[in-house]
Design an enzyme around this catalytic site. Structure first.
Site, short mmCIF file in Angstrom:
data_model
loop_
_atom_site.label_atom_id
_atom_site.label_comp_id
_atom_site.label_asym_id
_atom_site.label_seq_id
_atom_site.Cartn_x
_atom_site.Cartn_y
_atom_site.Cartn_z
N ASP A 132 0.86 -1.19 0.00
CA ASP A 132 0.00 0.00 0.00
C ASP A 132 0.89 1.24 0.00
O ASP A 132 2.07 1.17 0.35
CB ASP A 132 -0.95 0.01 1.21
CG ASP A 132 -0.22 0.06 2.55
OD1 ASP A 132 0.79 -0.67 2.69
OD2 ASP A 132 -0.63 0.83 3.44
N GLU A 199 -0.06 -1.00 5.84
CA GLU A 199 0.98 -0.51 6.77
C GLU A 199 0.84 0.99 7.00
O GLU A 199 1.01 1.48 8.11
CB GLU A 199 2.38 -0.83 6.20
CG GLU A 199 3.52 -0.56 7.18
CD GLU A 199 3.97 0.89 7.28
OE1 GLU A 199 4.52 1.27 8.32
OE2 GLU A 199 3.74 1.67 6.33
ZN LIG Z 1 6.67 2.07 4.35
#
Ligand SMILES: [Zn+2]
Length: 497
Positions: A132, A199
């Site tokens: 992501d 994340e």
């Molecule tokens: Zn990162």
């Protein structure tokens, strides 16, 4: 008088001699010459280089922005990225069919590949990267030399959001696994590869789902490797070689509100102290009394690895910390990035008070963000606040918090393997243990791993780092070659010991 000055002169000479001897002993031993074959391969970015770069370029075109997972359009980009991965890495997908994980139903976008080891007695290892990305700040698109989701490749670089953070690591891992599978490689210990999907918004759905799965299966990892630093080129004055900062810990997080109350009323008749004055007093005290810190523990280990490579003058300072400790600390405190290594940082970020210019505030609030050094606890910081502010009219309200991580070993076999692999793939790099000053998925992994390391095997300059969560994110083609080689060697060695 004469005797005294002779005595002083002798003491001074002795002092200089001690400083010189300590400095000489502190010099770095010459680095071992790498075998010729490795040197040639390090210099080469030929045919082997094209495929990882081309694949990274394609991966960048999927707008996998986790902050926008609420949008159907974004979820479609995620599904398309996962399909693209399967089509691009068919060997990995057929030999190690990934499990799709995710705590939010319908968003099982994290992929966990399991590569069974020959020896089930050995603890497994986990290699992780997130795919992501953070959004491009609206209005900055035109400042990009290449459009942010173009994945353009020029003579030297691949451009776009995710090039550094962290699609390059995800692609490097897939390329490495593809090559090893083609050679019929099977690791000695089981290797997990996770490609996580959230994340940048905390990893609560991706990395945490991986951890829960490993716990269900009764798995305790020998170590995990995830992002958290790079080979830093030109960051430390006087150091010529890139410094591979293999980070063994990461800072925690704490946000508090400081709240002062007042009676309100018309601003034409203010009391001696308004809520804003009380709050301002508290903020000034906080600024004058930072959390204690200094060059010790992890920070000292880091400089012990790097400083022996410095030119004589700087080396003399670090070799004689008993004499120059204060000088070093104040020099490091001058730069925000090195100061952050030494202690818990304090950053007032938001202020609010009255709703109108001529109305006295009944409530004034300052939001303060702390990044917690491994030496401090969240409770300890709140106590420090109470002691320093020492004003019962100021309430302290604790919000989001997360302790600093454990400090993993820089003496372990895994650390040595990481260090050696970095030197092998990047030539004459200096390896040092370090501290990640932001948060990563590793804070979840550390609950199921003996040691957690944070390092991406790419060389970055200050200019490259400005693209990290910023404008003109890019990575060099050469880095993609070396990252692929690093992961391949790491799986080969680290998973066989
Ligand atoms: Zn990162």
């Amino acid at each position: 008088m004469k005797k005294l000055s002779i005595g002083l002169g002798a003491a001074l000479l002795l002092l200089v001699a001690v400083v010189l001897v300590r400095t000489a002993l502190y010099a770095a031993p010459p680095q071992p010459q790498l075998p010729k074959e490795t040197q040639d391969r390090v210099a080469d970015t030929g045919r082997e280089g094209r495929q990882p770069s081309r694949h990274l370029s394609q991966a960048i075109r999927f707008q996998t922005v986790s902050a926008q997972l609420g949008k159907a359009q974004t979820r479609q980009q995620y599904e398309q990225f996962i399909d693209w991965l399967a089509a691009t890495y068919p060997q990995v997908h057929s030999a190690l069919p990934p499990e799709r994980l995710g705590k939010t139903p319908g968003q099982e976008y994290t992929l966990l590949f399991t590569w069974p080891g020959k020896n089930r007695e050995l603890k497994p290892v986990l290699l992780s990267a997130h795919y992501d990305v953070v959004p491009v700040i609206p209005g900055t698109e035109s400042e990009w030399e290449h459009p942010p989701y173009s994945g353009d490749i020029d003579a030297t670089h691949i451009w776009g959001r995710g090039a550094l953070d962290d699609k390059s690591a995800a692609i490097g891992l897939m390329e490495a696994a593809t090559r090893l599978l083609a050679e019929g490689f099977q690791p000695e210990r089981t290797v997990y590869i996770s490609l996580t999907h959230d994340e940048e918004i905390g990893g609560e759905n991706g990395a945490l789902a991986v951890v829960e799965k490993l716990k269900r299966d009764g798995v305790q990892l020998a170590w995990s490797l995830d992002e958290g630093s790079f080979l830093l080129d030109g960051f430390i004055p006087g150091i010529e070689q890139p410094v591979a900062s293999i980070n063994v810990a990461e800072k925690g997080y704490l946000t508090v509100d400081l709240i002062a109350h007042g009676k309100g009323g018309h601003s034409s008749m203010p009391p001696r102290e308004t809520a804003v004055d009380i709050l301002a007093g508290a903020l000034v005290k906080l600024q004058k009394h930072p959390l204690p810190g200094g060059l010790e523990g992890l920070g000292a280990d880091m400089f012990d690895a790097v400083a022996p490579h410095m030119p004589f003058g700087q080396r003399a300072l670090f070799a004689n910390r008993w004499l120059f400790g204060g000088l070093i600390d104040s020099a490091l405190e001058d730069s925000p990035s090195t100061a952050a290594m030494l202690h818990t940082t304090v950053a007032p970020t938001m202020l609010s008070a009255s709703i109108k210019e001529n109305v006295l505030p009944i409530r004034a609030v300052a939001t303060v963000n702390f990044r917690v050094h491994p030496r401090d606890s969240v409770d300890g910081i709140v106590e420090h606040l109470q002691t320093v502010i020492d004003d019962e009219r100021v309430a302290i309200e604790r919000h989001r918090h997360q302790p600093a991580s454990r400090v993993s070993s820089s003496e372990s076999a895994a650390f040595h393997t990481l260090a050696e692999t970095a030197r092998h793939t990047h030539g004459q790099a200096i390896v040092a243990p370090g501290l990640t000053i932001a948060g990563t998925d590793s804070r979840h992994y550390e609950t199921v791993a003996d040691d957690s390391y944070r390092f991406n095997p790419m060389v970055v300059t200050k200019q490259d780092i400005s693209g990290f969560h910023g404008t003109n994110e890019r990575i060099s083609i050469d880095n993609m070659v070396k990252a692929t080689r690093f992961y391949r060697q790491l799986i080969n060695r680290g998973a066989s010991q």
